[in-house]
Design a protein around this motif. Structure first.
Motif, PDB file in Angstrom:
ATOM      1  N   VAL A 148       0.841  -1.200   0.000  1.00  0.00           N
ATOM      2  CA  VAL A 148       0.000   0.000   0.000  1.00  0.00           C
ATOM      3  C   VAL A 148       0.869   1.241   0.000  1.00  0.00           C
ATOM      4  N   LEU A 149       1.888   1.250   0.842  1.00  0.00           N
ATOM      5  CA  LEU A 149       2.779   2.410   0.894  1.00  0.00           C
ATOM      6  C   LEU A 149       3.501   2.619  -0.432  1.00  0.00           C
ATOM      7  N   ASN A 150       3.931   1.542  -1.049  1.00  0.00           N
ATOM      8  CA  ASN A 150       4.629   1.660  -2.336  1.00  0.00           C
ATOM      9  C   ASN A 150       3.714   2.234  -3.408  1.00  0.00           C
ATOM     10  N   ARG A 151       2.444   1.824  -3.399  1.00  0.00           N
ATOM     11  CA  ARG A 151       1.501   2.382  -4.381  1.00  0.00           C
ATOM     12  C   ARG A 151       1.290   3.871  -4.111  1.00  0.00           C
ATOM     13  N   CYS A 152       1.177   4.212  -2.840  1.00  0.00           N
ATOM     14  CA  CYS A 152       0.961   5.620  -2.499  1.00  0.00           C
ATOM     15  C   CYS A 152       2.149   6.485  -2.898  1.00  0.00           C
ATOM     16  N   LYS A 153       3.358   5.926  -2.817  1.00  0.00           N
ATOM     17  CA  LYS A 153       4.549   6.679  -3.195  1.00  0.00           C
ATOM     18  C   LYS A 153       4.566   7.014  -4.685  1.00  0.00           C
ATOM     19  N   GLN A 154       3.847   6.214  -5.478  1.00  0.00           N
ATOM     20  CA  GLN A 154       3.826   6.438  -6.918  1.00  0.00           C
ATOM     21  C   GLN A 154       2.794   7.479  -7.339  1.00  0.00           C
ATOM     22  N   ILE A 155       1.939   7.889  -6.416  1.00  0.00           N
ATOM     23  CA  ILE A 155       0.914   8.877  -6.748  1.00  0.00           C
ATOM     24  C   ILE A 155       1.547  10.253  -6.831  1.00  0.00           C
ATOM     25  N   SER A 156       1.255  10.941  -7.878  1.00  0.00           N
ATOM     26  CA  SER A 156       1.863  12.249  -8.117  1.00  0.00           C
ATOM     27  C   SER A 156       1.609  13.197  -6.957  1.00  0.00           C
ATOM     28  N   GLY A 157       2.670  13.830  -6.495  1.00  0.00           N
ATOM     29  CA  GLY A 157       2.548  14.858  -5.467  1.00  0.00           C
ATOM     30  C   GLY A 157       2.695  14.361  -4.048  1.00  0.00           C
ATOM     31  N   LEU A 158       2.700  13.047  -3.833  1.00  0.00           N
ATOM     32  CA  LEU A 158       2.790  12.551  -2.462  1.00  0.00           C
ATOM     33  C   LEU A 158       4.228  12.409  -1.995  1.00  0.00           C
ATOM     34  N   GLY A 159       5.159  12.114  -2.897  1.00  0.00           N
ATOM     35  CA  GLY A 159       6.562  12.055  -2.534  1.00  0.00           C
ATOM     36  C   GLY A 159       6.906  10.885  -1.628  1.00  0.00           C
ATOM     37  N   GLU A 160       8.071  10.979  -1.004  1.00  0.00           N
ATOM     38  CA  GLU A 160       8.554   9.925  -0.115  1.00  0.00           C
ATOM     39  C   GLU A 160       8.096  10.182   1.322  1.00  0.00           C
ATOM     40  N   PHE A 161       7.889   9.109   2.062  1.00  0.00           N
ATOM     41  CA  PHE A 161       7.475   9.252   3.446  1.00  0.00           C
ATOM     42  C   PHE A 161       7.693   7.933   4.167  1.00  0.00           C
ATOM     43  N   GLU A 162       7.764   8.012   5.465  1.00  0.00           N
ATOM     44  CA  GLU A 162       7.912   6.819   6.285  1.00  0.00           C
ATOM     45  C   GLU A 162       6.712   6.720   7.224  1.00  0.00           C
ATOM     46  N   VAL A 163       6.130   5.538   7.311  1.00  0.00           N
ATOM     47  CA  VAL A 163       4.967   5.311   8.157  1.00  0.00           C
ATOM     48  C   VAL A 163       5.164   3.993   8.894  1.00  0.00           C
ATOM     49  N   LYS A 164       4.806   3.981  10.149  1.00  0.00           N
ATOM     50  CA  LYS A 164       4.936   2.767  10.943  1.00  0.00           C
ATOM     51  C   LYS A 164       3.924   1.719  10.491  1.00  0.00           C
ATOM     52  N   LEU A 165       4.359   0.471  10.386  1.00  0.00           N
ATOM     53  CA  LEU A 165       3.491  -0.644  10.000  1.00  0.00           C
ATOM     54  C   LEU A 165       3.218  -1.506  11.230  1.00  0.00           C
ATOM     55  N   ILE A 166       1.947  -1.812  11.459  1.00  0.00           N
ATOM     56  CA  ILE A 166       1.557  -2.599  12.633  1.00  0.00           C
ATOM     57  C   ILE A 166       0.785  -3.829  12.174  1.00  0.00           C
ATOM     58  N   GLU A 167       1.256  -4.992  12.565  1.00  0.00           N
ATOM     59  CA  GLU A 167       0.541  -6.234  12.247  1.00  0.00           C
ATOM     60  C   GLU A 167      -0.559  -6.440  13.287  1.00  0.00           C
ATOM     61  N   ALA A 168      -1.811  -6.513  12.822  1.00  0.00           N
ATOM     62  CA  ALA A 168      -2.948  -6.673  13.737  1.00  0.00           C
ATOM     63  C   ALA A 168      -4.032  -7.477  13.040  1.00  0.00           C
ATOM     64  N   ASP A 169      -4.611  -8.413  13.767  1.00  0.00           N
ATOM     65  CA  ASP A 169      -5.597  -9.336  13.198  1.00  0.00           C
ATOM     66  C   ASP A 169      -6.712  -9.547  14.228  1.00  0.00           C
ATOM     67  N   VAL A 170      -7.967  -9.386  13.811  1.00  0.00           N
ATOM     68  CA  VAL A 170      -9.077  -9.526  14.763  1.00  0.00           C
ATOM     69  C   VAL A 170      -9.172 -10.936  15.336  1.00  0.00           C
ATOM     70  N   SER A 171      -8.567 -11.914  14.683  1.00  0.00           N
ATOM     71  CA  SER A 171      -8.574 -13.280  15.230  1.00  0.00           C
ATOM     72  C   SER A 171      -7.563 -13.429  16.358  1.00  0.00           C
ATOM     73  N   ARG A 172      -6.724 -12.399  16.548  1.00  0.00           N
ATOM     74  CA  ARG A 172      -5.745 -12.400  17.640  1.00  0.00           C
ATOM     75  C   ARG A 172      -5.979 -11.147  18.489  1.00  0.00           C
ATOM     76  N   PRO A 173      -6.837 -11.238  19.499  1.00  0.00           N
ATOM     77  CA  PRO A 173      -7.215 -10.058  20.292  1.00  0.00           C
ATOM     78  C   PRO A 173      -6.029  -9.304  20.875  1.00  0.00           C
ATOM     79  N   GLU A 174      -4.962 -10.034  21.238  1.00  0.00           N
ATOM     80  CA  GLU A 174      -3.814  -9.354  21.836  1.00  0.00           C
ATOM     81  C   GLU A 174      -3.142  -8.407  20.840  1.00  0.00           C
ATOM     82  N   SER A 175      -3.184  -8.767  19.545  1.00  0.00           N
ATOM     83  CA  SER A 175      -2.585  -7.893  18.530  1.00  0.00           C
ATOM     84  C   SER A 175      -3.425  -6.641  18.319  1.00  0.00           C
ATOM     85  N   ILE A 176      -4.747  -6.764  18.446  1.00  0.00           N
ATOM     86  CA  ILE A 176      -5.630  -5.607  18.318  1.00  0.00           C
ATOM     87  C   ILE A 176      -5.440  -4.663  19.501  1.00  0.00           C
TER      88      ILE A 176
END
Length: 430
Positions: A53-81
């Motif tokens: 998703v981040l790589n696609r967003c980087k290709q959109i005109s005008g958005l440029g480069e950026f860093e965003v934290k990625l969090i793994e979370a799954d509703v089947s694992r309540p502790e991750s949520i």
């Protein structure tokens, strides 16, 4: 609220790999450029897909480069949520259908003391969350505000806008929603179809919830406005049918809280879909009747879910709309309010005459399902971030709230103007 200590970002966008979630990510990136102090993370089941998703967003005109934290979370694992919720001040939940995947996130936000917004249009989910978690959210000092997308920000904020510009006592508001598409037409993603199918199948669950949620009887207006089925409306010059979305049910919650907690006069709110010609109206009515019938039985419901393109005549698909379709699609909501010149001193008092004043307003904006929805939910979250914890917060109280009640006195409408979502009065009686 537990406090912001240890929270690494302002907002966490959960479900960022979904069709709508990715649009919210793009909106958040633009927001970060406008307000460099704003920080966010994105969350989902797969870190690899989040990175895509981040790589696609980087290709959109005008958005440029950026860093965003990625969090793994799954509703089947309540502790991750729960761990995800602990990292942000507000969670933007884009994972539906909410009747299956929403409560896990709401509960985790309550446990973590984290604000929450979503884009649900599912009355059963929204009302049951208010019933189950309102008191806990109050005690935690957090806001849980559902339906912050196309269901139902235009309706909720449109009603609030109309109230502010009506001089007198409003008796009723009728909203008329219409869409305009470009030559390539328009379409919607499967997730919306799936939520609608399950929403119809769960309609019977609402009655016991509402008996508890609306325990106090509201004043019964003398001039009661009944919902009409198929009709031509002179005010908006078009044919209309009842809107099948969640707007009316959410308005009911807002009006109930306005009366019971703010001592404001309740307004009757009815939502319609403006359908165009009588031929188009007939086609929509026939399709709607077939859809509702099929959604009630498991065998036919499974067919609806398995073949969305077939049963929606190509409108819903797993691919969703194209960029060009979204770019050339827009919405308009016409709002017709009727009421009285005279203001009574108490909301318990009932006017006996026929309403003598009218106001017509409108809400307009871009592609409602994705571009407008991403702006609406993001700015709802931003409103909470900016206006929570203030000594004189313009949000009435903590708890599980409908958007009209939460945001009517905030700066949300002004924020939406920056995204091309406009509110204006068309005409009103002196």
């Amino acid at each position: 609220m537990d406090g912001d200590r240890g929270r690494s970002v302002d907002a966490v966008i959960f479900g960022a790999t979904g069709f709508t979630g990715e649009r919210v990510v793009r909106a958040a990136i633009r927001k970060q450029k406008q307000e460099p102090g704003f920080t966010f993370a994105i969350a989902g089941r797969s870190v690899d897909k989040l990175r895509q998703v981040l790589n696609r967003c980087k290709q959109i005109s005008g958005l440029g480069e950026f860093e965003v934290k990625l969090i793994e979370a799954d509703v089947s694992r309540p502790e991750s949520i729960l761990e995800m919720c602990r990292q942000g001040k507000v969670v933007i939940n884009c994972v539906g259908p909410y009747r299956f995947y929403g409560e896990q996130v709401v509960k985790a936000c309550v446990d973590a003391g984290t604000h929450y917004v979503d884009i649900s249009g599912e009355p059963q989910f929204l009302e049951s969350m208010q019933l189950r978690y309102d008191q806990q959210a109050r005690e935690k000092g957090i806001y849980i505000v559902g339906a912050c997308g196309f269901d139902s920000i235009p309706s909720e904020m449109g009603v609030a806008f109309t109230k502010k510009h009506f001089d007198g006592d409003l008796n009723s508001i009728e909203t008329f929603l219409s869409f305009k598409a470009g030559p390539e037409g328009t379409s919607a993603h499967y997730a919306t179809w799936e939520s609608a199918v399950h929403g119809i199948s769960a309609a019977a669950e609402l009655s016991p919830i509402r008996k508890q949620l609306f325990a106090q009887r509201l004043p019964r207006p003398t001039h009661k406005v009944e919902e009409k089925k198929v009709f031509y409306n002179e005010d908006v010059r078009g044919w209309a049918i009842p809107f099948p979305g969640a707007d009316r049910s959410i308005a009911r919650r807002t009006e109930y809280l306005e009366f019971t907690e703010q001592n404001h006069r309740p307004v009757q709110v009815i939502s319609y879909l403006k359908t165009g010609s009588i031929i188009n109206t007939a086609q929509i009515v026939i399709f709607g009747a077939l859809f509702m019938f099929m959604a009630k039985f498991k065998f036919t419901r499974d067919l609806l879910l398995k073949y969305p393109k077939v049963f929606s005549m190509g409108f819903f698909s797993h691919e969703g709309p194209t960029e060009e379709q979204m770019r050339n699609t827009s919405f308009r909501m016409e709002i017709v309010g009727r009421g009285y010149s005279q203001k009574l001193s108490s909301p318990d008092e009932v006017h006996t005459a026929v309403p003598d004043k009218r106001i017509v307003a409108e809400v307009t904006g871009p592609d409602p399902g994705y571009n407008a929805t991403s702006a609406m939910v993001l700015e709802s979250a931003m409103t909470i971030l900016e206006e929570s914890g203030q000594p004189k917060s313009r949000i009435p109280r903590f708890g599980v709230l409908p958007p009209g009640y939460a945001f009517e006195n905030t700066g949300l409408i002004g924020r939406l103007h920056d995204h091309g979502i406009g509110f204006k009065v068309i005409s009103k009686d002196a």
